[in-house]
Write an enzyme that holds these catalytic residues in place. Structure first.
Site, PDB file in Angstrom:
ATOM      1  CD  GLU A 162      43.045  49.301  19.370  1.00 29.96           C
ATOM      2  OE1 GLU A 162      44.157  49.941  19.087  1.00 29.96           O
ATOM      3  OE2 GLU A 162      43.399  48.700  20.478  1.00 29.96           O
ATOM      4  CB  ILE A 163      38.544  50.808  13.593  1.00 29.51           C
ATOM      5  CG1 ILE A 163      38.774  49.245  12.507  1.00 29.51           C
ATOM      6  CG2 ILE A 163      38.007  52.220  12.064  1.00 29.51           C
ATOM      7  CD1 ILE A 163      37.879  48.644  12.125  1.00 29.51           C
TER       8      ILE A 163
END
Length: 165
Positions: free
Chosen positions: A134-135
């Protein structure tokens, strides 16, 4: 509480670097709730604001072994292990396909909660992989770019086949 349309691959908005959140208000809490509802409907276990076309650094995770969903605002990885794991990953923006991605087995993440308070979380296994995935998305790096060229070609062919159905 609303379902939001998901930005689908290859939409170029998925390649944008999300902006840091600076205002911790009701609009942010509403965004987090909408992200959770949208993720559950997809279904998925992680979602970012860019997945719904909002270029802000907000992530929601709801993992099978967690007691409740977690929202991460402005998350950043501050430490990674040298040990790696290989897990199958996919995206709600590219449903129906997965591929093996090798990532750090453990990470340390600094983030803010919905009130702006800073936290640090150590994560391993699936949670560590989700944080990295997700980052990456917040940084405009779609998961398929972590695949080998051969594997990426296979995933793209599989996705194109699904789209033709």
């Amino acid at each position: 509480m609303a379902l939001r349309p998901i930005v689908m691959f290859p939409d170029q908005r998925l390649r944008l670097v999300a902006e840091p959140v600076t205002c911790f208000d009701e609009a942010l809490r509403s965004l987090a709730t909408d992200l959770l509802d949208t993720m559950r409907a997809a279904p998925g276990i992680g979602i970012t604001a860019p997945h719904i076309g909002i270029a802000q650094r907000v992530v929601v995770l709801e993992l099978p072994d967690a007691p409740e969903p977690q929202t991460y605002v402005n998350p950043e990885i501050i430490e990674t292990s040298k040990e790696t794991v290989r897990l199958k990953e996919g995206s709600i923006s590219m449903p129906g396909v997965v591929g093996p991605i090798e990532r750090a087995a453990c990470v340390c993440v600094r983030y803010q909660d919905l009130e702006g308070a800073e936290h640090i979380e150590d994560a391993e296994g699936l949670r560590a992989a989700c944080h990295q995935h997700e980052i990456d998305q917040l940084n405009g790096l779609f998961w398929t770019l972590r695949l080998s060229p051969l594997r990426r070609g296979k995933v793209m062919a599989q996705f194109e086949k699904l789209l033709r159905r």
